[in-house]
Design an enzyme around this catalytic site. Structure first.
Site, mmCIF file in Angstrom:
data_model
loop_
_atom_site.group_PDB
_atom_site.id
_atom_site.type_symbol
_atom_site.label_atom_id
_atom_site.label_comp_id
_atom_site.label_asym_id
_atom_site.label_seq_id
_atom_site.Cartn_x
_atom_site.Cartn_y
_atom_site.Cartn_z
ATOM 1 N N HIS A 142 14.552 2.181 36.386
ATOM 2 C CA HIS A 142 14.677 2.252 37.944
ATOM 3 C C HIS A 142 13.323 3.019 38.384
ATOM 4 C CE1 HIS A 142 17.040 4.140 41.378
ATOM 5 N NE2 HIS A 142 16.077 4.105 41.836
ATOM 6 N N HIS A 165 10.531 2.360 41.980
ATOM 7 C CA HIS A 165 9.937 1.745 43.309
ATOM 8 C C HIS A 165 8.756 1.479 43.470
ATOM 9 C CE1 HIS A 165 13.734 3.133 45.247
ATOM 10 N NE2 HIS A 165 13.898 4.007 44.279
ATOM 11 N N LYS A 205 21.724 -3.953 43.425
ATOM 12 C CA LYS A 205 21.715 -2.500 43.625
ATOM 13 C C LYS A 205 22.342 -2.046 44.864
ATOM 14 C CE LYS A 205 20.176 1.850 43.703
ATOM 15 N NZ LYS A 205 18.866 2.351 43.880
ATOM 16 N N HIS A 238 23.426 3.516 43.795
ATOM 17 C CA HIS A 238 22.939 4.904 44.544
ATOM 18 C C HIS A 238 24.365 5.511 44.734
ATOM 19 C CE1 HIS A 238 20.101 7.508 46.454
ATOM 20 N NE2 HIS A 238 21.395 7.844 46.969
ATOM 21 N N HIS A 264 19.762 7.723 38.829
ATOM 22 C CA HIS A 264 19.336 9.191 39.070
ATOM 23 C C HIS A 264 20.320 10.029 38.878
ATOM 24 C CE1 HIS A 264 20.122 7.598 42.965
ATOM 25 N NE2 HIS A 264 18.976 6.877 42.928
ATOM 26 N N ASP A 301 12.764 6.800 38.754
ATOM 27 C CA ASP A 301 12.882 6.716 40.202
ATOM 28 C C ASP A 301 11.630 7.250 40.953
ATOM 29 O OD1 ASP A 301 14.246 6.409 42.737
ATOM 30 O OD2 ASP A 301 14.982 8.377 42.887
HETATM 31 C C1 NCD Z 1 13.825 6.274 46.853
HETATM 32 C C2 NCD Z 1 12.722 5.580 47.701
HETATM 33 O O1 NCD Z 1 11.915 6.518 48.521
HETATM 34 O O2 NCD Z 1 12.589 4.491 47.898
HETATM 35 N N1 NCD Z 1 13.894 7.676 47.345
HETATM 36 C C3 NCD Z 1 14.455 8.703 46.670
HETATM 37 O O3 NCD Z 1 14.222 10.016 46.997
HETATM 38 N N2 NCD Z 1 14.644 8.583 45.219
HETATM 39 C C4 NCD Z 1 15.123 5.820 47.278
HETATM 40 C C5 NCD Z 1 16.320 6.014 46.331
HETATM 41 O O4 NCD Z 1 16.163 5.599 45.114
HETATM 42 O O5 NCD Z 1 17.255 6.784 46.796
HETATM 43 ZN ZN ZN Z 2 15.395 5.075 43.406
#
Ligand code: NCD
Ligand code: ZN
Length: 349
Positions: free
Chosen positions: A14, A16, A100, A137, A174, A247
Site C-alpha cells: 500500500h 502513494h 481500490k 479504505h 491500514h 501507506d
Molecule cells: C492518503 C493520501 O494522502 O493519499 N492519506 C492518508 O492519510 N493515509 C490517503 C489514504 O490512504 O487514506
Molecule cells: Zn493510503
C-alpha cells in the site's frame, strides 16, 4: 539480542507515489528497500482505466534510478460508474493487480469515490469471478466520531459485502482497531489486512505531544493505545492474514503545516526499519519476514522475492526534511529523531 537480520526482500502492499516532480522525489526511497509496491490510484484525476494505470506505471518506471528493478503493481480507483468491462480489460495486464475502494469523501482525493456500494455490485461481481482483489479504505463518511469510523464501516458495509460476495478477495487497508483485527481473524478465507508503521508505533497521544503534531496526522487517524496493542499483536503474530503496507503518503510541508493540514504520513525513507522497531518491541523479529515478504505475495498469488536485505541494529538520525517540491520539502516520520535499525545499502556498504 539479534544485531543483524537477513530477510527475503520485502514488498510494500500500500503506497502513494503521486505524480510528476513529487513522484521523482519519493520513488527512489521505496525502490531502495522494496522489490514491488501496490501503487494507490488517488491522483487528480483518479486512475480509473487500464490505459491510465499502464501510463502511470510507465511514468513511475521513467522516474526510477537506472539500475533499479522495482516493479510497480498498479490499481484502479473504483467509482460509481466503473463497468465490469473495465475490470475484464484490466485483468488482462499482469501489471494491474487490484481495485481500490474509497468511500466518497473518506480521505485525500476521494471525492470521485463510491457513494453507495450497491452501485458497484456488478463490477465487484466481475472482480470476484476474475480473482481481482478489492482494497478497502474502511471508514464511513457520515457524522460518525472520527475515532469510530473503521468499526462502523466494518459493521455497516464490509461485513455484509463479504457475506454477499464470498469469493471476492478483500484487503482491509491500514487497519487501526481491535475490531478490524477481530473481523479479519474471524472472517472467511480471502480476507486480509495491511498495517502501517505508524499504527504499530504510535497511539493518538502522538497527535498532541507537546502541541499539535500535523506530521502524525493520517487517515484512518491514530487510535487509543488498546487498539495499537491489538494491531501490533496481530501484525507480529505470524498470521498469513496481516501484511506490510506502509501507506507512505507524501504531502509537501506547506500542505501539512497548514490551518487545514492534509492527512498522510511519509515513511518510505525508513519503511522496513520502522517495522523492525515495532516487531522488536514485542520480541517478534522472527515473524518480520512473514509479514514483510511472504504473506503479501501469497495473498496476491504472486511469487515471493528471491533476494534478501540485511537489517543492522545501528541507530541513525532521520533528516529534518527531504527535497520534494520547489522550496517545499517533505517532513518524514521521525524527522530529526533516531531510528534503531538501518537497512544495509547493498551498493555502498
Ligand atoms: C492518503 C493520501 O494522502 O493519499 N492519506 C492518508 O492519510 N493515509 C490517503 C489514504 O490512504 O487514506
Ligand atoms: Zn493510503
Amino acid at each position: 539480542m539479534t544485531d543483524r537480520l537477513v530477510i527475503t526482500r520485502p514488498d510494500d502492499w500500500h503506497l502513494h507515489l503521486r505524480d510528476t516532480e513529487a513522484l521523482a522525489a519519493v520513488v527512489p526511497f521505496t525502490a531502495r528497500q522494496f522489490r514491488r509496491a501496490v501503487v494507490m490510484p488517488n491522483l487528480r484525476p483518479p486512475v480509473t482505466t487500464a490505459v491510465q494505470a499502464l501510463a502511470y506505471r510507465q511514468r513511475i518506471l521513467d522516474a526510477l534510478p537506472a539500475e533499479s528493478d522495482f516493479d510497480p503493481l498498479m490499481t484502479l480507483y473504483l467509482t460509481d460508474k466503473m463497468t465490469p468491462q473495465v475490470i475484464s480489460e484490466a485483468a488482462k495486464s499482469r501489471h494491474i493487480v487490484a481495485v481500490k475502494l474509497y468511500p466518497a469523501g473518506a480521505t485525500t482525493n476521494s471525492d470521485s469515490g463510491v457513494t453507495d456500494i450497491d452501485n458497484a455490485l456488478p463490477t465487484l461481481e466481475r472482480m470476484a469471478e476474475l480473482g481481482m482483489p478489492l482494497l478497502v479504505h474502511g471508514e464511513v463518511t457520515d457524522n460518525t466520531d472520527v475515532f469510530e469510523r473503521e468499526q462502523c464501516f466494518i459493521d455497516q458495509i464490509l461485513e455484509p459485502l463479504s457475506r454477499r460476495l464470498p469469493e471476492l478477495k478483500i484487503v482491509l487497508e491500514h487497519i487501526t482497531t481491535a475490531d478490524a483485527v477481530a473481523f479479519v481473524n474471524s472472517g472467511r478465507p480471502g480476507l486480509a489486512a495491511t498495517v502501517t508503521p505508524q499504527h504499530l508505533l504510535m497511539n493518538r497521544n502522538a497527535l498532541f505531544t507537546g502541541g499539535m503534531r500535523p506530521h502524525h496526522y493520517c487517515l484512518p487517524v491514530l487510535k487509543h493505545e488498546s487498539h495499537r496493542e491489538a494491531v501490533l499483536k496481530a501484525a507480529t503474530s505470524g498470521s498469513e492474514r496481516f501484511f506490510l503496507g506502509t501507506d507512505s503518503a507524501p504531502h509537501a510541508r506547506s500542505a501539512k503545516e497548514n490551518p487545514c493540514g492534509c492527512a498522510g504520513i511519509f515513511s518510505a525513507h525508513a519503511g522496513i526499519e520502522l517495522y523492525a522497531e515495532a516487531f522488536e518491541q514485542v520480541g517478534k523479529l522472527k515473524h518480520l519476514q512473514k509479514f514483510a515478504s511472504e504473506a503479501g505475495p501469497d495473498f496476491y498469488g504472486l511469487p515471493r522475492n528471491t533476494d534478501t536485505i540485511t537489517l543492522i541494529r545501528e541507530p541513525w538520525q532521520v533528516p529534518g526534511n527531504y527535497p520534494y517540491l520547489v522550496n517545499d520539502p517533505i517532513v518524514p516520520l521521525r524527522a530529526g529523531e533516531t531510528i534503531n535499525w538501518r537497512m544495509e545499502n547493498t551498493l555502498n556498504d
